[in-house]
Design an enzyme around this catalytic site. Structure first.
Site, PDB file in Angstrom:
ATOM      1  N   LYS A  15       0.828  -1.211   0.000  1.00  0.00           N
ATOM      2  CA  LYS A  15       0.000   0.000   0.000  1.00  0.00           C
ATOM      3  C   LYS A  15       0.865   1.264   0.000  1.00  0.00           C
ATOM      4  CE  LYS A  15      -2.273  -0.710   3.863  1.00  0.00           C
ATOM      5  NZ  LYS A  15      -1.638  -1.943   4.355  1.00  0.00           N
ATOM      6  N   ARG A  90      -8.895   1.705   9.269  1.00  0.00           N
ATOM      7  CA  ARG A  90      -8.492   0.346   9.648  1.00  0.00           C
ATOM      8  C   ARG A  90      -9.580  -0.344  10.456  1.00  0.00           C
ATOM      9  NH1 ARG A  90      -2.627   1.139   9.352  1.00  0.00           N
ATOM     10  NH2 ARG A  90      -1.497  -0.792   9.630  1.00  0.00           N
ATOM     11  N   ARG A 127      11.581  -6.452   4.842  1.00  0.00           N
ATOM     12  CA  ARG A 127      11.410  -5.018   4.549  1.00  0.00           C
ATOM     13  C   ARG A 127      12.380  -4.168   5.377  1.00  0.00           C
ATOM     14  NH1 ARG A 127       5.458  -2.430   5.021  1.00  0.00           N
ATOM     15  NH2 ARG A 127       5.582  -2.752   7.255  1.00  0.00           N
ATOM     16  N   ARG A 163      11.972  -2.279  10.524  1.00  0.00           N
ATOM     17  CA  ARG A 163      11.006  -1.568  11.352  1.00  0.00           C
ATOM     18  C   ARG A 163      10.809  -2.343  12.647  1.00  0.00           C
ATOM     19  NH1 ARG A 163       5.559   0.216   8.201  1.00  0.00           N
ATOM     20  NH2 ARG A 163       4.604  -0.673  10.057  1.00  0.00           N
ATOM     21  N   ARG A 174      -0.039  -8.362  13.830  1.00  0.00           N
ATOM     22  CA  ARG A 174      -0.614  -7.349  12.930  1.00  0.00           C
ATOM     23  C   ARG A 174      -1.527  -8.004  11.896  1.00  0.00           C
ATOM     24  NH1 ARG A 174       4.479  -4.953  10.787  1.00  0.00           N
ATOM     25  NH2 ARG A 174       3.218  -3.514   9.578  1.00  0.00           N
TER      26      ARG A 174
HETATM   27  P1  AMP Z   1       1.449   0.992   9.104  1.00  0.00           P
HETATM   28  O1  AMP Z   1       2.680   1.779   8.804  1.00  0.00           O
HETATM   29  O2  AMP Z   1       0.245   1.448   8.311  1.00  0.00           O
HETATM   30  O3  AMP Z   1       1.662  -0.492   9.027  1.00  0.00           O
HETATM   31  O4  AMP Z   1       1.075   1.317  10.640  1.00  0.00           O
HETATM   32  C1  AMP Z   1       1.957   0.977  11.698  1.00  0.00           C
HETATM   33  C2  AMP Z   1       1.202   0.922  13.013  1.00  0.00           C
HETATM   34  O5  AMP Z   1       0.631   2.222  13.301  1.00  0.00           O
HETATM   35  C3  AMP Z   1       0.010  -0.039  13.052  1.00  0.00           C
HETATM   36  O6  AMP Z   1       0.413  -1.369  13.335  1.00  0.00           O
HETATM   37  C4  AMP Z   1      -0.828   0.572  14.160  1.00  0.00           C
HETATM   38  O7  AMP Z   1      -0.305   0.287  15.444  1.00  0.00           O
HETATM   39  C5  AMP Z   1      -0.646   2.080  13.913  1.00  0.00           C
HETATM   40  N1  AMP Z   1      -1.667   2.630  12.980  1.00  0.00           N
HETATM   41  C6  AMP Z   1      -1.471   3.146  11.730  1.00  0.00           C
HETATM   42  N2  AMP Z   1      -2.631   3.537  11.178  1.00  0.00           N
HETATM   43  C7  AMP Z   1      -3.599   3.262  12.086  1.00  0.00           C
HETATM   44  C8  AMP Z   1      -5.018   3.411  12.107  1.00  0.00           C
HETATM   45  N3  AMP Z   1      -5.676   3.918  11.044  1.00  0.00           N
HETATM   46  N4  AMP Z   1      -5.682   3.006  13.215  1.00  0.00           N
HETATM   47  C9  AMP Z   1      -5.039   2.504  14.292  1.00  0.00           C
HETATM   48  N5  AMP Z   1      -3.715   2.311  14.336  1.00  0.00           N
HETATM   49  C10 AMP Z   1      -2.982   2.692  13.251  1.00  0.00           C
END
Ligand code: AMP
Length: 237
Positions: A15, A90, A127, A163, A174
């Protein structure tokens, strides 16, 4: 018409990479809630301090906090002509709040990036991101590294690291959270005429081409049956 795009799909589906490419090609902002949170953690703000432990466990930050962050971000001038949201919504509560925020604006174009689970785990465990600027490493960063040298960030030259939430235990959590909280969004959106599904398990250039065609067809209301892109199911009269 403004291209107001949201990207659905599990962690590791691509994404972020695809949202970045598409947004840059159209001159609209890519808004990644994960990036916003990681910046807050880096800057040591209140939200960042509270979010860090949650993110490191692979859980979700509360809907209230996320909805407020996105509401404020979408109200900014640069999002008026469109945006690509990556990582939001989400949960169904976030999707409902986004619909309210979008009242009076052009419809959301919803793209679901589909990738098999085994491929997600493989991608997530390999990654890399830049420790200095947070950019995702590209395959070129790795290939261009001098023999024996550590690969460096193609944007700022910083050190590439994994990360903190990409280790195997957190990746599994996740993915579990994705199935429980985020996958139901496919149901939430799938009857909309602007819903599209993309095969995310192809080469990145192919995914980018399919994504561009899908967003184009959704934005103009034309159905499209190109390779890798499914027609949206029309809402029955
Ligand atoms: P991502 O980079 O999109 O994988 O996000 C990393 C982490 O940030 C996720 O595993 C969540 O802990 C938090 N996070 C990001 N976007 C959201 C969201 N829309 N709602 C809740 N937690 C989020």
């Amino acid at each position: 018409m403004a291209l107001n795009v949201i990207m659905l799909g599990p962690p590791g589906a691509g994404k972020g990479t695809q949202a970045e490419r598409f947004a840059r090609s159209r001159g609209i902002p890519k808004i990644s809630t994960g990036d916003i949170l990681r910046e807050a953690v880096h800057a040591g703000t209140d939200i960042g301090k509270r979010a860090k432990a949650i993110m490191d466990r692979g859980e979700l930050v509360s809907d209230d906090v996320m909805i407020e962050i996105v509401r404020e971000r979408l109200a900014r001038h640069d999002a008026v002509n469109g945006f690509v949201l990556d990582g939001f919504p989400r949960t169904v509560a976030q999707a409902e709040a986004l619909d309210t925020t979008m009242e009076g604006r052009d419809p959301l174009i919803v793209v679901d990036l589909v990738v098999p689970e085994a491929e997600l785990v493989r991608r997530l465990s390999s990654r890399m991101i830049c420790a200095a600027c947070g950019a995702n490493a590209t395959i070129e960063d790795v290939v261009n590294a001098a023999a024996g040298a550590e690969p460096r960030c193609g944007v700022c030259g910083g050190k590439l690291v994994q990360r903190s939430d990409d280790n195997e235990a957190v990746v599994r959590e996740r993915l579990k959270v994705y199935h429980r909280e985020t996958e139901p969004l496919v149901h939430y959106y799938r009857e909309r005429p602007t819903f599209r599904t993309i095969n995310g398990a192809q080469a990145a250039d192919r995914v980018a081409a399919d994504l561009g065609a899908a967003i184009e067809s959704a934005g103009t209301g034309r159905p499209l049956g190109a390779h890798g892109v499914t027609k949206s199911r029309r809402v029955r009269a």
